[in-house]
Design a protein around this motif. Structure first.
Motif, PDB file in Angstrom:
ATOM      1  N   THR A 113       8.322  -4.274  12.517  1.00  0.00           N
ATOM      2  CA  THR A 113       7.633  -3.171  11.842  1.00  0.00           C
ATOM      3  C   THR A 113       8.064  -1.848  12.455  1.00  0.00           C
ATOM      4  N   ASP A 131       0.849  -1.189   0.000  1.00  0.00           N
ATOM      5  CA  ASP A 131       0.000   0.000   0.000  1.00  0.00           C
ATOM      6  C   ASP A 131       0.891   1.247   0.000  1.00  0.00           C
ATOM      7  N   ALA A 185       0.308   4.167   0.580  1.00  0.00           N
ATOM      8  CA  ALA A 185      -0.017   5.110   1.661  1.00  0.00           C
ATOM      9  C   ALA A 185       0.363   4.574   3.039  1.00  0.00           C
ATOM     10  N   ALA A 186       0.987   3.405   3.099  1.00  0.00           N
ATOM     11  CA  ALA A 186       1.318   2.798   4.383  1.00  0.00           C
ATOM     12  C   ALA A 186       2.271   3.677   5.176  1.00  0.00           C
ATOM     13  N   THR A 187       2.075   3.737   6.462  1.00  0.00           N
ATOM     14  CA  THR A 187       2.918   4.572   7.332  1.00  0.00           C
ATOM     15  C   THR A 187       3.958   3.731   8.080  1.00  0.00           C
ATOM     16  N   VAL A 188       3.971   2.439   7.830  1.00  0.00           N
ATOM     17  CA  VAL A 188       4.966   1.583   8.473  1.00  0.00           C
ATOM     18  C   VAL A 188       5.736   0.823   7.399  1.00  0.00           C
ATOM     19  N   ARG A 189       6.913   0.369   7.758  1.00  0.00           N
ATOM     20  CA  ARG A 189       7.667  -0.523   6.878  1.00  0.00           C
ATOM     21  C   ARG A 189       8.070  -1.744   7.694  1.00  0.00           C
TER      22      ARG A 189
END
Length: 480
Positions: free
Chosen positions: A479, A132, A134-138
């Motif tokens: 994460t 995604d 727009a994800a705010t985590v990796r």
């Protein structure tokens, strides 16, 4: 005579808890080959304790992979430098023919190289690209060692079985207790000598010859995190039950009753040229031996005659004689077991084509069996369903290719198999239908880059290459 009066615990030759030494007798003439100390439960406890400390508090699990690879590359080089000595010791203690133990040495190099390449290519830690945008985590994915590994191996091919487990386990950063069969105390003592030279940290590796009771003490030990076992299906079931109770990681490479399918268009000359190596290697004491030969009804007697001719041409005798193809069974009880199966085949109504339960003439001393071929075998017979682990072949007729595939798959096992055909693509299509972990076409040798292991009662997990290395790793996701 070779003597090992100490045990290799944590990288150091150590006084055993019991001073008694086991006599290692030649399967050829029952002469004394050597003596060796045997581990008891107290020795297992010491080995596990040092392995636990080396993993929890030592440097090996956190050593950079490139440095671990360099150490295991030295193990491989040392083994290559001692190849002739290794082959001679295995022949003396095991009865494996000299041609087999010598020919196996380059295979050990290829096996190790496949693991080393897998370790070099592996992404030990990688950051994943989010699916995604727009994800705010990796996510960071790490591959880490499991912990303390109990590697338990059989007697029939000790160096291959040992290195197939300890090389990937150590590459992954684990610490290892290698439990070997008493019969292999001498060759595995030699392996321990080589491991002592390669630069592994203290506590990282132990090599313990021991009986079944001591082996169960090892695999049941609460400080063992993973069991890697090669051996009989019966013993594998017991180990799997122990692993299940304790939720240990477990991999099992077990028995086989593999089928060689001779398709109607097969070149019989090529089949017979490869038959001994596919079906009777290592005196028939090989889990991958293709001991069921499936022949088309319209060529059945032709195949039976060809198999008979090959088997009768193989020299049986002193395994140190360069002309010997088949040596003795490893122990007297194994010799009797194989002879009993031959008697069972006769009582079941199979046609005895060559061989029989009698000991070969002139080879009454030692543990010899006459290589035997049965025809008119129904696949429901015990000699077609049960692993004999000796030089006994069953030739089974089939009506068409669907029937051949059905018969090949009508087994609790699924370790190996073969297809013989003049049409490689057609043979490949048949191979895809066989429920077994490895299939060779026209006698091709088993490779080491691809996974090796079994379907059904032939085991759990895989060895060799990346798949084998992965068996000794845990995955961790972080994460951020």
């Amino acid at each position: 005579m070779i003597t090992y009066d100490k045990l290799f615990i944590g990288g150091t030759w150590t006084e055993p808890s019991s001073p008694d030494l086991l006599d290692i007798l030649s399967p050829h003439d029952e002469s004394l080959v050597g003596r060796a100390a045997q581990a008891r439960p107290a020795d297992v406890d010491r080995a596990v304790a040092v392995a636990r400390a080396a993993f929890d508090e030592g440097t090996w699990p956190n050593t950079p992979p490139a440095e671990r690879i360099a150490v295991l590359r030295r193990v491989n080089a040392l083994r290559e430098a001692h190849a002739e000595q290794i082959a001679a010791v295995i022949t003396a203690e095991n009865g494996s023919a000299g041609w087999f133990t010598r020919a196996g040495q380059p295979s050990l190099t290829r096996q190790a190289n496949a693991y080393l390449k897998a370790a070099e290519d592996l992404a030990w830690e990688e950051t994943l690209t989010p699916t995604d945008p727009a994800a705010t985590v990796r996510s960071v994915v790490r591959r880490e060692a499991i912990g303390v590994v109990a590697a338990v191996i059989p007697w029939n091919s000790p160096f291959s079985a040992a290195l197939a487990k300890i090389i990937p386990a150590l590459l992954a950063g684990n610490t290892v207790i290698l439990k070997v069969s008493p019969e292999n105390s001498l060759s595995m003592g030699l392996l321990a000598d080589l491991l002592a030279e390669c630069g592994l940290p203290a506590g990282t590796i132990s090599v313990l010859p021991a009986d079944r009771e001591t082996s169960e003490h090892l695999v049941s030990h609460p400080d063992v995190d993973k069991i890697a076992f090669t051996g009989s299906t019966g013993a594998g079931r017991r180990i799997a039950s122990i692993a299940g109770q304790q939720l240990k990681r477990v991999s099992l490479e077990l028995g086989g009753k593999s089928a060689a399918i001779v398709l109607p268009d097969a070149d019989l000359a090529k089949f017979t040229a490869g038959l001994a190596f596919s079906c009777l290697l290592n005196n028939g004491e090989a889990c991958i031996a293709q001991t069921r030969i499936l022949a088309p009804r319209r060529r059945y007697e032709e195949v039976v005659a060809a198999v008979k001719q090959v088997v009768e041409s193989l020299k049986v005798g002193d395994p140190q004689d360069p002309d010997t193809f088949i040596g003795p069974m490893i122990r007297r009880d194994q010799q009797q077991r194989v002879r009993d199966y031959i008697e069972i085949g006769i009582k079941e109504g199979a046609r005895l084509v060559t061989g029989g339960p009698q000991v070969p003439v002139g080879l009454e001393q030692g543990y010899y069996v006459t290589p035997t071929v049965f025809a008119d075998v129904d696949n429901t017979m015990r000699i077609a369903q049960e692993e004999i682990f000796g030089p006994v072949l069953a030739v089974i007729a089939y009506e068409d290719e669907d029937d051949a595939v059905r018969i090949a798959n009508d087994s609790e096992y699924g370790l190996s198999g073969g297809v013989w055909s003049a049409d490689e693509q057609h043979a490949l299509a048949i191979a895809r239908r066989i429920r077994t972990g490895t299939v060779t076409i026209n006698g091709a040798p088993v490779g080491f880059d691809g996974p090796f292991g079994g379907f059904k009662a032939s085991g759990l997990g895989r060895e060799y290459g990346f798949a084998g290395l992965n068996t000794y790793l845990e995955y961790k996701t972080v994460t951020i």
